[in-house]
Enzyme design. Structure first.
Site, PDB file in Angstrom:
ATOM      1  CG  ASP A   1      -5.629  -7.992  -1.466  1.00 36.92           C
ATOM      2  OD1 ASP A   1      -4.546  -8.294  -0.931  1.00 36.92           O
ATOM      3  OD2 ASP A   1      -6.336  -7.051  -1.087  1.00 36.92           O
TER       4      ASP A   1
ATOM      5  CB  CYS B   1     -11.030  -0.876  -8.206  1.00 39.22           C
ATOM      6  SG  CYS B   1     -11.217  -2.087  -6.891  1.00 39.22           S
TER       7      CYS B   1
ATOM      8  CG  HIS C   1      -2.134  -0.957   0.839  1.00 37.89           C
ATOM      9  ND1 HIS C   1      -2.150  -2.273   1.237  1.00 37.89           N
ATOM     10  CD2 HIS C   1      -3.236  -0.779   0.078  1.00 37.89           C
ATOM     11  CE1 HIS C   1      -3.239  -2.835   0.766  1.00 37.89           C
ATOM     12  NE2 HIS C   1      -3.913  -1.966   0.063  1.00 37.89           N
TER      13      HIS C   1
ATOM     14  CD  GLU D   1      -9.959  -7.447  -2.104  1.00 36.26           C
ATOM     15  OE1 GLU D   1      -8.994  -6.804  -2.545  1.00 36.26           O
ATOM     16  OE2 GLU D   1     -10.638  -7.038  -1.151  1.00 36.26           O
TER      17      GLU D   1
END
Ligand code: PEP
Ligand code: MG
Length: 580
Positions: free
Chosen positions: A457, A504, A191, A433
């Site tokens: 993920d 996304c 992240h 995911e």
């Protein structure tokens, strides 16, 4: 000049002065002292040395008492170094003659010694180098007081070079001053990497140890396209990269003209391009690039970088500001996705052995229902103000989705009792995911209003590769045929049942994959705001028929290397200016 290879996570070139943060987060700028400050600074230096000596003497005595003199010998070596006359003279000369700050002088002198030991063979020498770093840290701690620096305080243009940065520390960087960032550790899907891309600054992670080779103020080049950093560049290299920066500016200006045009393909198929955001202020960047709405709002960032839990009111404030700012366009609010690498501080490796397989995301929310309900109430209240949709992250079983919906129903009941306004019919979707969700898509379609594929993920769980581990980064790729098959399965099932599906994860913002994704049947992509113009440029240059051919060919390839080579070739035919 030294060129180091890391992992490219956010594109672009940055050239500038280094701001070095070592693994304790000390910031060691090359600060010049005013002439009349020299004597005071020398005094500060002596104070820091004295304090360090006192600490080491205390430790030495304790260890000698408890374990015996032979174990205390290591501290004697430290004391010897701290009292070394030549070291003192060297540092004092830097302060007196070159007017360097004591922090910079200490760091420079000791790192030079450490490097000599590092260059010698053998475990013993490596340990001596570590001793010197230890001494350096001890003096710096005494000079600087607190440990981790406030990165938001940076007020002149720098490139941030750190051992590691948390996602929230990265989010605190002001892109006006932090022109780029590099970390020694970290993987392609971390992240920290995603936030750097969100800020639109060039970033490279997973470079390995290099901070000892560089001092604050040195010139560095970050090549976010190739995942390289260049320390102490020569004139020729600098000239080459300055030219690249110019070219990128020209391309960005050219792409700006697409802002108000739709992302229609040549055959008139409408593609929706939405933006991914972590903070309300990013809505502006989405609007500037003509986004069709917010396709992923990572709400958990409200929790990061603060000690206490946000109240319902602070949730509501953020959410209502986003809905109002997008002006009637949809906002997909993803509920709390905390845990794994999204922690409030750097994770303690002892906390969870496999945090990505542990209590994260929807699992954490379902175990902390009060916390979850507070967020859901705030989202529901904001739904009275615009087109809000709710999306649950990391759903791996049908039961989990149903439980999350039950908590949502409870929150609705709460609000009904208080008479607060909200949209009872708001759409409720889920992220795809986890491979188990893909395998069960034909059941999920019965209960879910929409899907969004989270490739960040999905890749790690499909391929068993930790998204934030640099040592397996070569295996972490959306181009893997298994990942592509999984995406195809999800899209086919959703499309067959007429349930909207979008993507996304970072894959959707990489122009290299745009044609493949359209060819597999996706019509809605949510991407990091900076990527909107490039993805739009590809959409507007192609036909769906051509994209379908590309997807068919890709489905026959056996390795990620072949897939990448083919997709790059195809992209360069429709978007030759794109830096590959
Ligand atoms: C994903 O996993 O692809 C995703 C969009 O969510 P995050 O990166 O926040 O885990
Ligand atoms: Mg995810």
């Amino acid at each position: 000049m030294e060129r180091l290879q890391g992992i490219a996570v956010s594109p672009g070139i940055a050239i500038g002065e280094a701001l070095v943060l070592d693994n304790e987060g000390f910031r060691i700028p090359r600060r010049f002292l005013p002439r009349d400050a020299v004597e005071d600074e020398l005094e500060r230096l002596h104070g820091a040395f004295d304090a360090a000596v006192a600490e080491v003497e205390f430790n030495r005595q304790q260890v000698a008492d408890q374990l015996g003199e032979q174990y205390a010998a290591i501290f004697s070596a430290h004391l010897q170094m701290l009292r070394d006359r030549r070291l003192h003279e060297e540092i004092e000369a830097m302060i007196r003659e070159r007017h360097y700050s004591p922090e910079y002088s200490v760091s420079r002198a000791l790192r030079r010694y450490a490097k000599v030991f590092q260059s010698l063979e053998g475990q013993y020498m490596a340990e001596r180098a570590n001793d010197i770093f230890d001494i350096e840290k001890r003096i710096l701690r005494n000079l600087l007081g607190a440990s981790r620096e406030e990165l938001s305080q940076v007020t002149s243009p720098v490139l941030v070079l750190a051992h590691n940065l948390t996602p929230s520390e990265t989010a605190n960087l002001n892109p006006k001053f932090a022109l780029g960032m590099v970390t020694e550790i970290g993987g392609p899907g971390s992240h920290t990497a995603i936030v750097a891309e969100g800020l639109g600054i060039p970033a490279v992670v997973g470079v390995g140890d290099f901070l000892t080779d560089i001092s604050g103020g040195d010139t560095v080049i970050i090549d976010g396209d190739q995942g390289q950093i260049i320390l102490h560049p020569d004139e020729e290299t600098l000239a080459h990269y300055r030219h690249e920066v110019e070219e990128q500016r020209t391309l960005a200006t050219k792409l700006e003209s697409l802002r108000d045009l739709p992302a229609d393909t040549q055959d008139g198929t409408r593609i929706k391009l939405m933006g991914n955001i972590e903070f309300p202020y990013e809505v502006e960047q989405c609007k500037l690039r003509g986004a069709d709405g917010i396709g992923l709002y990572r709400t958990e960032f409200l929790y990061l970088g603060r000690e206490d839990d946000p109240t319902e009111e602070s949730h509501f404030e953020s959410y209502s500001s986003v809905v109002q700012a997008v002006g009637g366009k949809p906002v997909v609010m993803r509920t709390l996705d905390l845990g794994a690498d999204k922690m409030r501080s750097l994770p303690d490796p002892e906390d969870e052995r496999n945090p990505f397989l542990g209590l994260r995301s929807i699992r954490l929310a379902l175990r902390n229902r009060d916390l979850f309900r507070i967020q859901l109430r705030a989202i529901l209240r904001a739904s009275a103000l615009g087109d809000i949709r709710i999306m649950f992250p990391l759903i791996s079983t049908l039961m989990e989705f149903r439980q999350a919906k039950m908590v949502l129903a409870d929150a609705m009941e709460d609000l009904e009792e208080t008479g607060a306004a909200f949209n009872r019919d708001l759409k409720v979707g889920m992220m795809v995911e986890v491979p188990s969700a893909v395998m069960m898509m034909d059941r999920f379609v019965e209960e879910v209003d929409f899907f969004s594929i989270g490739t960040n993920d999905l890749i790690q769980y499909c391929l068993a590769v930790d998204r934030s581990n640099k040592d397996v980064a070569n295996l972490y790729t959306a181009a893997d045929p298994a990942v592509i098959r999984m995406i195809r399965m999800a899209v086919d099932t959703a499309n067959q049942h007429g349930v909207p599906i979008s993507m996304c994860g970072q894959m959707s913002g990489n122009p290299m994959y745009t044609m493949l994704l359209l060819g597999m049947g996706l019509r809605n992509l949510s991407v990091t705001p900076a990527a909107i113009p490039e993805v739009k440029r590809v959409c507007r240059s192609v036909t769906i028929e051509h994209c379908e051919k590309i997807a068919k060919h890709v489905s026959e390839l056996e390795s990620s290397r072949h897939v990448k080579t083919f997709l790059k070739e195809e992209l360069s035919k429709v978007f030759p200016e794109f830096p590959l």
